[in-house]
Design a protein around this motif. Structure first.
Motif, short mmCIF file in Angstrom:
data_model
loop_
_atom_site.label_atom_id
_atom_site.label_comp_id
_atom_site.label_asym_id
_atom_site.label_seq_id
_atom_site.Cartn_x
_atom_site.Cartn_y
_atom_site.Cartn_z
N CYS A 8 1.01 -1.53 0.38
CA CYS A 8 0.59 -0.31 0.08
C CYS A 8 0.82 1.34 0.03
O CYS A 8 1.66 1.71 0.98
CB CYS A 8 -1.08 0.05 0.74
SG CYS A 8 -2.58 1.26 1.37
N LEU A 9 0.42 2.08 -0.96
CA LEU A 9 1.11 3.19 -0.94
C LEU A 9 0.32 4.53 -0.71
O LEU A 9 -0.91 4.42 -0.71
CB LEU A 9 1.72 3.87 -2.30
CG LEU A 9 1.83 5.27 -2.99
CD1 LEU A 9 3.40 5.77 -1.79
CD2 LEU A 9 2.21 5.66 -3.96
N VAL A 29 -0.29 8.66 -0.34
CA VAL A 29 -0.72 9.81 -0.59
C VAL A 29 -0.73 10.68 -0.78
O VAL A 29 -1.97 11.00 -0.66
CB VAL A 29 -0.71 9.95 -2.37
CG1 VAL A 29 -0.37 11.01 -2.99
CG2 VAL A 29 0.34 8.35 -3.61
N LEU A 64 4.25 6.59 -7.44
CA LEU A 64 3.36 5.92 -8.07
C LEU A 64 3.95 5.28 -9.11
O LEU A 64 3.52 3.22 -9.31
CB LEU A 64 2.63 6.44 -8.85
CG LEU A 64 1.29 7.86 -7.67
CD1 LEU A 64 0.84 8.73 -8.52
CD2 LEU A 64 0.52 7.28 -6.56
N ASP A 102 -2.28 -1.70 -3.98
CA ASP A 102 -3.58 -0.05 -2.96
C ASP A 102 -2.58 0.99 -3.44
O ASP A 102 -1.80 1.34 -2.44
CB ASP A 102 -3.85 -0.40 -1.61
CG ASP A 102 -4.27 -1.87 -1.82
OD1 ASP A 102 -4.89 -2.41 -2.63
OD2 ASP A 102 -4.76 -2.85 -0.32
N VAL A 103 -3.01 2.13 -3.75
CA VAL A 103 -2.97 3.12 -2.89
C VAL A 103 -4.41 4.44 -2.84
O VAL A 103 -4.99 4.20 -3.52
CB VAL A 103 -2.51 3.85 -4.93
CG1 VAL A 103 -2.17 5.48 -4.50
CG2 VAL A 103 -1.10 3.80 -5.58
N GLY A 151 -3.56 -0.10 -7.43
CA GLY A 151 -2.73 0.13 -8.24
C GLY A 151 -2.18 0.41 -9.20
O GLY A 151 -2.20 1.23 -10.28
N VAL A 181 -4.06 3.79 -11.45
CA VAL A 181 -3.57 5.18 -10.96
C VAL A 181 -3.70 6.12 -12.24
O VAL A 181 -3.97 6.99 -12.10
CB VAL A 181 -3.47 5.03 -9.89
CG1 VAL A 181 -2.28 6.40 -9.59
CG2 VAL A 181 -3.46 4.64 -8.25
#
Length: 456
Positions: free
Chosen positions: A7-8, A10, A96, A102-103, A182, A185
């Motif tokens: 997971c990222l 932002v 990214l 997941d973002v 992800g 994106v």
């Protein structure tokens, strides 16, 4: 399920916050004793984000420095030009491109979002959704973008100025927080245009693009207070009030008694044990732990302190960072303690300052006692042994040690160590002169009469 997925997060925090009327960047204004952006970072990490990208702009140096002092690693990106939320997110392109299952997109000025809510967004992605928007039912939807649904599927976000009368009646609104699968994106972000009145790139346009591409777009709904954003001082106060209401509810659920809860204020990391009693008008700054069975009396302020079970604080007491009260210790009214360990059963009942010190178990500190810990350049330590008795109005000039069981006579100024079980007296000897008071009164009365006669 989400724990096995990368997971990222932002976090968009580049806004200027002009309505705050402040030299401090908006996201550094505190709620519950922690910068708003700190709350968001903590929520993202608690929800399983293994990487965080923070996009900053106004006050970049101050934000970078503040975030650097917070726990965890954060990649920082700067949005030099303000060209919309999608443009801001693309400043983190390097993060990214690294890729993530997941973002999650968050905002640095929305500090009340819970980790559990972000986990719900991630779970929806894990269950097959491509994009999930966090929405809320607004008591007054004026000014918010409306979420337009087709059954369970989100088809558009309509800004109020572009909405029809029927669409304005919709109360389901956009919080701005969302989660992506992800792999979608960057294609979605790169497809966003700026053919609008402001010439900006809006992140909300991803909804229409995703729907047109046949992607699964859904909504997760939370209470309005959880997604409160802050744009001015009034909204900051409302956010603080919501945080405090949540903290008080959590304290009640943990078994804490508050006589007047609306007058008790917590910090983001306050830890209160069961059967603690908190009287009215108590403020907890960051870093406070109150163990089970302690009592905090009215009008006390605590920060960076630990209070053991059975101990009592106040009323009108101040515990500063490093104060550590042992079991059944007492810090009474108008007492200040800083960087000092007060061991089990010790008493500092009133009108004293104890700083950079140890007060041994069972010791008794008389009213008006101070530890003179600062010489103008350095701090020095005072050590008071177990069972020692310090008489009222004494000054202990550090560095100095008072042995176990020693007695310091009232009004003494102690500049040398006192051995265990010794008596220390450091004051002028009392002299009594019979009849002198009457002589002084007679002389002064005559002088007063003489001056009155001369004036008349």
């Amino acid at each position: 399920m989400t724990a096995r997925r990368s997971c990222l997060a932002v976090i968009l925090a580049a806004g200027e916050g002009t309505r705050m009327r402040s030299s401090l960047p908006k996201v550094l204004h505190a709620v519950g004793g922690r910068p708003m952006v700190g709350h968001v970072l903590a929520a993202a990490r608690s929800a399983g984000a293994d990487r965080i990208a923070l996009v900053i702009g106004h006050g970049a140096d101050a934000v970078r420095k503040a975030v650097g002092a917070l726990p965890g690693e954060t990649e920082v990106f700067v949005q030099e030009e303000r060209r919309g939320t999608a443009h801001a997110m693309l400043q983190a392109r390097a993060a990214l491109e690294h890729g993530a299952d997941d973002v999650v997109v968050l905002y640095g000025d929305a500090p009340l979002v819970r980790p559990e809510t972000l986990e719900r967004l991630r779970a929806r992605i894990a269950d097959g959704a491509d994009l999930v928007v966090l929405g809320f039912e607004a008591a007054d939807p004026t000014g918010y973008g409306r979420l337009l649904m087709d059954g369970d599927r989100l088809v558009a976000i309509r800004e109020e100025k572009d909405a029809s009368a029927a669409e304005r009646a919709v109360r389901l609104c956009n919080s701005g927080i969302l989660a992506f699968r992800g792999l979608h994106v960057l294609p979605l972000l790169d497809a966003i245009g700026n053919d609008n009145a402001k010439g900006e790139f809006y992140l909300t346009d991803v909804i229409g693009l995703a729907a047109a591409a046949g992607l699964s777009v859904g909504v997760e709904i939370v209470d309005e207070q959880e997604v409160l954003g802050v744009n001015d001082r009034a909204q900051l106060a409302a956010c603080e009030a919501a945080f405090q209401a949540r903290a008080r509810a959590d304290a009640f659920a943990a078994g804490v008694t508050m006589i007047a809860p609306e007058t008790v204020f917590f910090a983001y990391d306050t830890v209160i044990g069961r059967d603690v009693v908190i009287e009215p008008n108590v403020v907890f700054g960051p870093g406070v732990v109150i163990e089970s069975g302690a009592v905090v009396h009215a009008f006390s302020h605590l920060e960076g302190a630990r209070v053991a079970g059975g101990a009592t604080v106040g009323p009108f007491a101040r515990l500063r960072p490093g104060a550590d009260l042992g079991t059944d210790a007492k810090v009474g009214n108008f007492v200040e303690v800083k960087a000092a360990k007060v061991e089990a059963g010790a008493k500092i009942s009133h009108l004293s300052y104890i700083g950079d010190a140890r007060v041994g178990a069972g010791a008794n500190i008389g009213a008006g006692t101070i530890t003179c810990n600062y010489d103008g350049f350095l701090k020095h330590h005072t050590d008071i042994g177990a069972g020692a008795f310090i008489g009222s109005n004494s000054a202990l000039v550090a560095p100095v040690a008072i042995g176990d069981g020693a007695l310091v006579a009232a009004g003494s100024t102690i500049v040398e160590d006192v051995p265990a079980d010794a008596l220390a007296v450091a004051r002028g000897r009392q002299a009594v002169i019979p009849g002198r008071s009457a002589e002084i009164r007679k002389r002064l009365a005559a002088l007063k009469a003489e001056r009155k006669a001369a004036k008349d």
